[in-house]
Design a protein around this motif. Structure first.
Motif, PDB file in Angstrom:
ATOM      1  N   THR A 272     -38.510  60.837 -31.671  1.00 28.33           N
ATOM      2  CA  THR A 272     -38.843  60.597 -33.072  1.00 28.33           C
ATOM      3  C   THR A 272     -38.642  59.136 -33.450  1.00 28.33           C
ATOM      4  OG1 THR A 272     -38.217  62.861 -33.661  1.00 28.33           O
ATOM      5  CG2 THR A 272     -38.324  61.263 -35.453  1.00 28.33           C
ATOM      6  N   ILE A 273     -37.537  58.560 -33.005  1.00 33.28           N
ATOM      7  CA  ILE A 273     -37.234  57.160 -33.330  1.00 33.28           C
ATOM      8  C   ILE A 273     -38.330  56.229 -32.812  1.00 33.28           C
ATOM      9  CG2 ILE A 273     -35.672  55.237 -32.796  1.00 33.28           C
ATOM     10  CD1 ILE A 273     -33.411  57.423 -32.732  1.00 33.28           C
ATOM     11  N   MET A 274     -38.733  56.441 -31.583  1.00 28.84           N
ATOM     12  CA  MET A 274     -39.672  55.522 -30.944  1.00 28.84           C
ATOM     13  C   MET A 274     -41.135  55.805 -31.316  1.00 28.84           C
ATOM     14  SD  MET A 274     -37.716  53.491 -29.417  1.00 28.84           S
ATOM     15  CE  MET A 274     -35.982  53.431 -28.923  1.00 28.84           C
ATOM     16  N   GLU A 275     -41.471  57.063 -31.524  1.00 25.87           N
ATOM     17  CA  GLU A 275     -42.873  57.418 -31.746  1.00 25.87           C
ATOM     18  C   GLU A 275     -43.221  57.689 -33.209  1.00 25.87           C
ATOM     19  OE1 GLU A 275     -44.180  60.489 -29.094  1.00 25.87           O
ATOM     20  OE2 GLU A 275     -43.092  59.655 -27.383  1.00 25.87           O
ATOM     21  N   ARG A 276     -42.204  57.971 -34.032  1.00 28.96           N
ATOM     22  CA  ARG A 276     -42.466  58.286 -35.439  1.00 28.96           C
ATOM     23  C   ARG A 276     -41.538  57.479 -36.356  1.00 28.96           C
ATOM     24  NH1 ARG A 276     -45.036  62.835 -36.970  1.00 28.96           N
ATOM     25  NH2 ARG A 276     -45.027  61.703 -38.958  1.00 28.96           N
ATOM     26  N   PRO A 277     -41.684  56.147 -36.375  1.00 28.93           N
ATOM     27  CA  PRO A 277     -40.825  55.343 -37.255  1.00 28.93           C
ATOM     28  C   PRO A 277     -41.008  55.671 -38.722  1.00 28.93           C
ATOM     29  CG  PRO A 277     -42.635  54.024 -36.412  1.00 28.93           C
ATOM     30  CD  PRO A 277     -42.659  55.318 -35.642  1.00 28.93           C
ATOM     31  N   ASP A 278     -42.161  56.283 -39.065  1.00 22.27           N
ATOM     32  CA  ASP A 278     -42.410  56.663 -40.449  1.00 22.27           C
ATOM     33  C   ASP A 278     -41.430  57.716 -40.960  1.00 22.27           C
ATOM     34  OD1 ASP A 278     -44.293  59.478 -40.103  1.00 22.27           O
ATOM     35  OD2 ASP A 278     -44.182  58.099 -38.406  1.00 22.27           O
ATOM     36  N   LYS A 279     -40.726  58.375 -40.033  1.00 23.73           N
ATOM     37  CA  LYS A 279     -39.720  59.362 -40.434  1.00 23.73           C
ATOM     38  C   LYS A 279     -38.486  58.684 -41.040  1.00 23.73           C
ATOM     39  CE  LYS A 279     -41.742  63.198 -39.031  1.00 23.73           C
ATOM     40  NZ  LYS A 279     -42.093  64.283 -39.966  1.00 23.73           N
ATOM     41  N   GLY A 280     -38.332  57.390 -40.813  1.00 27.61           N
ATOM     42  CA  GLY A 280     -37.261  56.642 -41.462  1.00 27.61           C
ATOM     43  C   GLY A 280     -35.869  56.925 -40.955  1.00 27.61           C
ATOM     44  N   LEU A 281     -35.729  57.313 -39.682  1.00 29.19           N
ATOM     45  CA  LEU A 281     -34.386  57.505 -39.133  1.00 29.19           C
ATOM     46  C   LEU A 281     -33.658  56.160 -39.064  1.00 29.19           C
ATOM     47  CD1 LEU A 281     -34.920  60.091 -36.248  1.00 29.19           C
ATOM     48  CD2 LEU A 281     -34.021  60.477 -38.547  1.00 29.19           C
ATOM     49  N   PRO A 282     -32.332  56.163 -39.197  1.00 27.53           N
ATOM     50  CA  PRO A 282     -31.595  54.896 -39.235  1.00 27.53           C
ATOM     51  C   PRO A 282     -31.914  53.953 -38.076  1.00 27.53           C
ATOM     52  CG  PRO A 282     -30.156  56.707 -39.828  1.00 27.53           C
ATOM     53  CD  PRO A 282     -31.445  57.334 -39.410  1.00 27.53           C
ATOM     54  N   SER A 283     -32.031  54.480 -36.861  1.00 26.68           N
ATOM     55  CA  SER A 283     -32.326  53.623 -35.710  1.00 26.68           C
ATOM     56  C   SER A 283     -33.705  52.982 -35.827  1.00 26.68           C
ATOM     57  CB  SER A 283     -32.243  54.425 -34.406  1.00 26.68           C
ATOM     58  OG  SER A 283     -30.953  54.935 -34.214  1.00 26.68           O
ATOM     59  N   SER A 284     -34.668  53.717 -36.342  1.00 24.48           N
ATOM     60  CA  SER A 284     -36.002  53.154 -36.541  1.00 24.48           C
ATOM     61  C   SER A 284     -35.961  52.005 -37.541  1.00 24.48           C
ATOM     62  CB  SER A 284     -36.973  54.230 -37.025  1.00 24.48           C
ATOM     63  OG  SER A 284     -37.150  55.246 -36.057  1.00 24.48           O
ATOM     64  N   ILE A 285     -35.156  52.170 -38.580  1.00 22.99           N
ATOM     65  CA  ILE A 285     -35.008  51.112 -39.581  1.00 22.99           C
ATOM     66  C   ILE A 285     -34.413  49.862 -38.934  1.00 22.99           C
ATOM     67  CG2 ILE A 285     -33.859  50.462 -41.724  1.00 22.99           C
ATOM     68  CD1 ILE A 285     -33.935  53.429 -42.520  1.00 22.99           C
ATOM     69  N   VAL A 286     -33.420  50.043 -38.051  1.00 20.59           N
ATOM     70  CA  VAL A 286     -32.807  48.906 -37.368  1.00 20.59           C
ATOM     71  C   VAL A 286     -33.790  48.281 -36.379  1.00 20.59           C
ATOM     72  CG1 VAL A 286     -30.963  48.205 -35.779  1.00 20.59           C
ATOM     73  CG2 VAL A 286     -30.462  49.765 -37.680  1.00 20.59           C
ATOM     74  N   ASN A 287     -34.558  49.099 -35.677  1.00 19.02           N
ATOM     75  CA  ASN A 287     -35.569  48.554 -34.767  1.00 19.02           C
ATOM     76  C   ASN A 287     -36.499  47.584 -35.496  1.00 19.02           C
ATOM     77  OD1 ASN A 287     -34.746  49.879 -32.437  1.00 19.02           O
ATOM     78  ND2 ASN A 287     -36.228  51.546 -32.634  1.00 19.02           N
ATOM     79  N   GLU A 288     -36.852  47.923 -36.726  1.00 25.28           N
ATOM     80  CA  GLU A 288     -37.729  47.066 -37.521  1.00 25.28           C
ATOM     81  C   GLU A 288     -36.973  45.892 -38.128  1.00 25.28           C
ATOM     82  OE1 GLU A 288     -40.974  47.360 -37.865  1.00 25.28           O
ATOM     83  OE2 GLU A 288     -41.285  49.311 -36.914  1.00 25.28           O
ATOM     84  N   GLY A 289     -35.807  46.178 -38.706  1.00 28.36           N
ATOM     85  CA  GLY A 289     -35.067  45.152 -39.431  1.00 28.36           C
ATOM     86  C   GLY A 289     -34.484  44.071 -38.558  1.00 28.36           C
ATOM     87  N   ALA A 290     -34.170  44.405 -37.299  1.00 32.20           N
ATOM     88  CA  ALA A 290     -33.614  43.419 -36.358  1.00 32.20           C
ATOM     89  C   ALA A 290     -34.607  43.153 -35.240  1.00 32.20           C
ATOM     90  CB  ALA A 290     -32.285  43.916 -35.810  1.00 32.20           C
ATOM     91  N   ALA A 291     -35.875  43.191 -35.558  1.00 31.63           N
ATOM     92  CA  ALA A 291     -36.934  43.050 -34.551  1.00 31.63           C
ATOM     93  C   ALA A 291     -36.720  41.831 -33.667  1.00 31.63           C
ATOM     94  CB  ALA A 291     -38.293  42.943 -35.252  1.00 31.63           C
ATOM     95  N   GLY A 292     -36.856  42.050 -32.356  1.00 27.35           N
ATOM     96  CA  GLY A 292     -36.675  40.987 -31.385  1.00 27.35           C
ATOM     97  C   GLY A 292     -35.251  40.815 -30.909  1.00 27.35           C
ATOM     98  N   ARG A 293     -34.300  41.498 -31.558  1.00 27.56           N
ATOM     99  CA  ARG A 293     -32.884  41.377 -31.193  1.00 27.56           C
ATOM    100  C   ARG A 293     -32.264  42.717 -30.828  1.00 27.56           C
ATOM    101  NH1 ARG A 293     -30.819  40.313 -35.919  1.00 27.56           N
ATOM    102  NH2 ARG A 293     -32.775  40.178 -37.057  1.00 27.56           N
ATOM    103  N   VAL A 294     -33.117  43.731 -30.654  1.00 29.93           N
ATOM    104  CA  VAL A 294     -32.631  45.088 -30.397  1.00 29.93           C
ATOM    105  C   VAL A 294     -32.891  45.479 -28.946  1.00 29.93           C
ATOM    106  CG1 VAL A 294     -32.778  47.513 -31.060  1.00 29.93           C
ATOM    107  CG2 VAL A 294     -33.123  45.732 -32.786  1.00 29.93           C
ATOM    108  N   SER A 295     -31.869  46.052 -28.314  1.00 31.12           N
ATOM    109  CA  SER A 295     -32.001  46.588 -26.955  1.00 31.12           C
ATOM    110  C   SER A 295     -31.465  48.009 -26.932  1.00 31.12           C
ATOM    111  CB  SER A 295     -31.212  45.737 -25.952  1.00 31.12           C
ATOM    112  OG  SER A 295     -31.670  44.398 -25.928  1.00 31.12           O
TER     113      SER A 295
END
Length: 316
Positions: free
Chosen positions: A266-289
């Motif tokens: 869900t986190i990787m394929e459905r960011p529209d669901k707004g899970l916390p990790s998806s929000i961080v993937n977007e908000g810290a783009a380029g700095r997330v591993s």
């Protein structure tokens, strides 16, 4: 698919995850302390500097700060009014859960962890006594810090004020003041900037103590917020907010086990669901591993990367 794809490193077994995460942490440590060079540094050249740092930092820490390293001696030339040399510290934020076992397995066997140059804060904490098995600080102290071999130094650790566990709001406010002392002090900063924040991800999608569909996900100003009614585990907690996590130099998730595969999908394929990790993937783009085992990526459509060690791995 997520519009901002983080780096995803997958491994066939738990031991490989722990070894790679340890390398990743040490690379972040070296970058914070020594600049662009991620190579192993000579401990003999850094130990003295670390003692000076502990002396300087301890004068501004609150009574609730735990200095596991002990009290360093006073500078020999204190009578001379010289400008003190600023020695860099590695500032890391840690969560709990299975991440603690990863740190135990990966870091304790390394000889290049400069423990006495670490400032350790907590991404979240359950408001329980430190002796409780639910306490992030208590668990990581027993599982990691207490097991650092003699002579390798100890980190400065900043737990919550245990006397405030019955008042989540006051505990959150107090911990935010702790962060202000550690990151802002005399400077005006809008957010603390960790060198590295390490997080897990639960099967329900919560990270730190940020739960899906909770108002805390929308907090934009506070650094630390209380959680009064967590849906799992201890109900009362405190947690760093999304903006603080996203402001770090590096944000790293460590996830293992097939029970996590549905939420990872869900986190990787459905960011529209707004899970916390998806929000961080977007908000810290380029700095997330993401460091995951193969089981956690079962039936997840992502591009996996091969992890390239940045620091010489430990001798076996």
């Amino acid at each position: 698919m997520t519009t901002t794809v983080p780096k995803i490193y997958s491994f066939p077994e738990f031991g490989s995850v722990a070894e790679a995460v340890a390398d990743h942490i040490i690379a972040a440590q070296n970058h914070a302390l020594f600049g662009d060079s991620d190579k192993k540094q000579d401990r003999s050249n850094s130990t003295g500097s670390a003692m000076t740092t502990n002396t300087t930092a301890s004068s501004s820490n609150s009574a609730s700060t735990t200095n596991i390293a002990g009290t360093p001696s006073n500078p020999a030339n204190s009578s001379k009014k010289k400008k003190k040399e600023v020695v860099k510290r590695f500032k890391i934020g840690l969560s709990g859960g299975s991440l603690i076992q990863v740190l135990h397995e990966g870091l304790l066997k390394r000889d290049d962890v400069l423990w006495d140059r670490w400032d350790v804060y907590f991404a979240d904490e359950r408001l329980v006594p430190f002796e409780s098995t639910e306490s992030n600080y208590g668990k990581i102290k027993r599982k990691l810090f207490d097991q650092i071999p003699e002579g390798k130094g100890k980190p400065k650790v900043f737990p919550i004020d245990e006397s405030l566990i019955n008042d989540p709001q006051e505990c959150a406010d107090n911990y935010e003041k702790c962060l202000i002392r550690g990151f802002a002090n005399k400077d005006s900063v809008k957010k603390p900037m960790f060198d590295l924040v390490l997080l897990g991800c639960a099967p329900d999608g919560h990270i730190a103590s940020l739960f899906p569909n909770q108002p805390t996900l929308r907090e934009n100003f506070a650094w630390v917020v209380p959680v009064e009614d967590a849906p799992v585990g201890p109900a009362k907690r405190i947690t760093l907010t999304i903006p603080v996590i996203c402001h770090a130099h590096r944000v790293t998730f460590v996830v293992e086990g097939q029970t996590k595969a549905p939420v990872i999908k869900t986190i990787m394929e459905r960011p529209d669901k707004g899970l916390p990790s998806s929000i961080v993937n977007e908000g810290a783009a380029g700095r997330v591993s993401w460091f995951v085992d193969d089981d956690a990526l079962h039936d997840v459509f992502v591009t996996k990367k091969r992890y390239k060690f940045l620091v010489d791995p430990p001798q076996k």
